[in-house]
Write a protein that holds these residues in place. Structure first.
Motif, mmCIF file in Angstrom:
data_model
loop_
_atom_site.group_PDB
_atom_site.id
_atom_site.type_symbol
_atom_site.label_atom_id
_atom_site.label_comp_id
_atom_site.label_asym_id
_atom_site.label_seq_id
_atom_site.Cartn_x
_atom_site.Cartn_y
_atom_site.Cartn_z
ATOM 1 N N LEU A 110 64.053 65.584 24.736
ATOM 2 C CA LEU A 110 64.226 66.827 25.467
ATOM 3 C C LEU A 110 65.484 66.712 26.331
ATOM 4 C CD1 LEU A 110 60.685 67.913 26.743
ATOM 5 C CD2 LEU A 110 61.860 68.484 24.607
ATOM 6 N N PRO A 111 66.169 67.817 26.598
ATOM 7 C CA PRO A 111 67.351 67.761 27.457
ATOM 8 C C PRO A 111 66.955 67.581 28.917
ATOM 9 C CG PRO A 111 66.884 70.020 26.827
ATOM 10 C CD PRO A 111 65.927 69.157 26.048
ATOM 11 N N ASP A 112 67.666 66.713 29.624
ATOM 12 C CA ASP A 112 67.394 66.578 31.051
ATOM 13 C C ASP A 112 68.190 67.629 31.824
ATOM 14 O OD1 ASP A 112 70.014 65.658 31.431
ATOM 15 O OD2 ASP A 112 69.436 63.549 31.483
ATOM 16 N N SER A 113 68.122 67.584 33.142
ATOM 17 C CA SER A 113 68.724 68.635 33.963
ATOM 18 C C SER A 113 70.249 68.643 33.934
ATOM 19 C CB SER A 113 68.245 68.492 35.413
ATOM 20 O OG SER A 113 68.585 67.216 35.923
ATOM 21 N N SER A 114 70.865 67.594 33.365
ATOM 22 C CA SER A 114 72.331 67.546 33.310
ATOM 23 C C SER A 114 72.900 68.356 32.150
ATOM 24 C CB SER A 114 72.802 66.091 33.177
ATOM 25 O OG SER A 114 72.493 65.578 31.885
ATOM 26 N N VAL A 122 74.201 65.604 22.208
ATOM 27 C CA VAL A 122 74.848 65.318 23.484
ATOM 28 C C VAL A 122 75.020 63.811 23.610
ATOM 29 C CG1 VAL A 122 74.619 65.432 25.991
ATOM 30 C CG2 VAL A 122 73.933 67.379 24.596
ATOM 31 N N THR A 123 76.240 63.372 23.780
ATOM 32 C CA THR A 123 76.575 61.951 23.886
ATOM 33 C C THR A 123 75.865 61.121 22.821
ATOM 34 O OG1 THR A 123 74.865 61.559 25.571
ATOM 35 C CG2 THR A 123 77.064 62.090 26.351
ATOM 36 N N GLY A 124 75.931 61.599 21.586
ATOM 37 C CA GLY A 124 75.429 60.832 20.459
ATOM 38 C C GLY A 124 73.943 60.902 20.215
ATOM 39 N N THR A 125 73.222 61.721 20.970
ATOM 40 C CA THR A 125 71.773 61.817 20.830
ATOM 41 C C THR A 125 71.375 63.272 20.585
ATOM 42 O OG1 THR A 125 71.384 59.918 22.278
ATOM 43 C CG2 THR A 125 69.561 61.446 21.988
ATOM 44 N N TRP A 126 70.430 63.487 19.668
ATOM 45 C CA TRP A 126 69.968 64.833 19.353
ATOM 46 C C TRP A 126 68.885 65.262 20.337
ATOM 47 C CZ3 TRP A 126 72.557 67.983 16.289
ATOM 48 C CH2 TRP A 126 73.463 67.410 15.372
ATOM 49 N N VAL A 157 57.090 61.616 26.779
ATOM 50 C CA VAL A 157 58.204 62.354 26.189
ATOM 51 C C VAL A 157 59.509 61.837 26.794
ATOM 52 C CG1 VAL A 157 58.106 64.226 27.889
ATOM 53 C CG2 VAL A 157 59.091 64.643 25.630
ATOM 54 N N GLN A 158 60.539 61.704 25.947
ATOM 55 C CA GLN A 158 61.809 61.125 26.391
ATOM 56 C C GLN A 158 62.848 62.206 26.655
ATOM 57 O OE1 GLN A 158 63.038 57.520 24.097
ATOM 58 N NE2 GLN A 158 61.232 57.931 22.849
ATOM 59 N N LEU A 159 63.567 62.069 27.759
ATOM 60 C CA LEU A 159 64.641 62.988 28.135
ATOM 61 C C LEU A 159 65.982 62.278 28.061
ATOM 62 C CD1 LEU A 159 62.109 64.456 29.298
ATOM 63 C CD2 LEU A 159 63.556 65.213 31.192
ATOM 64 N N ARG A 160 67.003 63.004 27.647
ATOM 65 C CA ARG A 160 68.356 62.467 27.607
ATOM 66 C C ARG A 160 69.326 63.555 28.044
ATOM 67 N NH1 ARG A 160 65.544 58.759 26.900
ATOM 68 N NH2 ARG A 160 65.707 57.028 25.415
ATOM 69 N N GLY A 161 70.538 63.124 28.425
ATOM 70 C CA GLY A 161 71.545 64.094 28.837
ATOM 71 C C GLY A 161 72.914 63.460 28.924
ATOM 72 N N HIS A 162 73.757 64.013 29.767
ATOM 73 C CA HIS A 162 75.133 63.543 29.877
ATOM 74 C C HIS A 162 75.245 62.214 30.612
ATOM 75 C CE1 HIS A 162 77.026 67.025 28.115
ATOM 76 N NE2 HIS A 162 76.246 67.808 28.832
#
Length: 325
Positions: A162-166, A250-254, A292-297
């Motif tokens: 999931l996208p984080d707040s960034s 985003v930065t190599g991650t879907w 659930v895992q979050l990723r972002g910039h």
């Protein structure tokens, strides 16, 4: 055992040391296996229609699942963890209390030939967003699906982030959709029903609001919706793609930026696909789905490039939303 038999010249003391090291290492190895966490989200471990779309490759989108009703493809969804799938709430309209009718097929690139490494799991229950009104084109059209038992991760079955707040998606950001829906309005995907993919740019929210303006001060696009696709039409999601992912890298991650929700027709001019934004409902998902895992910039990895020409996908029609597909 092999080490011992291939070293016949070692003395007794050396053999004792080797044996002791092996015995000490075994519990540590077992403990590591027991404590290993889930695989990293949004990172395909690749092996080698949407309207206007193209065939995906095997294991290209390992989080995309087929939600089946009475053994037939009904909607798509995205794997979040070993126990949870995210999809559109309207897929369960009129059947929310009938989970036995549904199952989830994971790891199937071609629905007509899912292969021995695919997994089909029953549904324990469905948790629609509490603000969803069960009306076509309504806000909060997302639902969490709890699987009957944990699935086994593999190169074909992996979670998406999931996208984080960034993460903030600007207009014209290129994202992708994938699904097994119709290739034209009323034309189902032909056997072997290979998963289709389509690159779709994000459309400015003000532009989309004007396109779907209903008049009398009423707009169809709510604050938790985003639009993506082509104003000229021809390429889009369609019937059967509902619940599937809008995926942005985003930065190599879907990341799962949105869920295919509704639209008017399939691939019609000035009627782009409408998606429910995960950024708007991230906290709700996090409250329910543990792990659930979050990723972002904030990630430092380098973006990967995805080739291939953009073809058309199929989006669920507005009318179809009321029909559960």
């Amino acid at each position: 055992m092999v080490v011992l038999t291939t070293l016949p010249t070692l003395g007794g003391s050396c053999l004792w040391i080797v044996t002791s090291l092996l015995l000490l290492a075994a519990p540590a190895t077992l403990a590591a296996a027991r404590t290993a966490g889930p695989p990293a989200c949004g990172k395909p471990q690749q092996l080698n229609r949407i309207v206007g779309g193209e065939d995906s490759t095997d294991a290209e989108w390992p989080w995309v699942v087929s939600i089946r009703k009475n053994g037939t493809h009904h909607c798509a969804g995205s794997l979040l963890t070993s126990h949870w799938v995210l999809t559109a709430a309207h897929c369960f309209k009129g059947n929310l209390n009938k989970p036995a009718q549904f199952s989830v097929l994971l790891g199937a690139w071609q629905l007509g030939n899912p292969g021995p490494r695919s997994q089909e799991v029953g549904i324990a229950w469905v948790q629609p967003h509490p603000k969803y009104s069960w009306k076509e084109g309504a806000r909060a059209d997302i639902a969490l699906v709890r699987l009957e038992h944990a699935i086994q991760f593999s190169e074909r079955v992996l979670p998406i982030c999931l996208p984080d707040s960034s993460v903030h998606l600007s207009p014209d950001t290129n994202c992708w959709i994938a699904g097994w829906g119709s290739i034209h309005d009323g034309v189902p995907l032909r056997h072997p029903q290979t998963l289709q993919k389509l690159k779709v740019p994000i459309i400015d929210s003000s532009v989309c609001s004007r396109l779907y303006w209903r008049g009398a001060g009423q707009g169809a696009i709510t604050e938790d919706m985003l639009c993506a696709g082509y104003l000229e039409g021809e390429r889009d999601a369609c019937l059967g793609d509902s619940g599937g992912p809008l995926m942005c890298q985003v930065t190599g991650t879907w990341l799962l930026a949105g869920v295919i929700s509704w639209g008017e027709g399939c691939a019609e001019r000035n009627r782009p696909g409408v998606y429910i934004s995960l950024a708007a409902h991230r906290s709700w998902v996090q409250r329910i789905v543990q792990g659930v895992q979050l990723r972002g910039h904030s990630q430092a990895s380098r973006p990967a490039r995805r080739g291939g020409r953009a073809l058309r996908l199929r989006r669920p029609r507005r009318a179809a939303a009321g029909g559960g597909n």
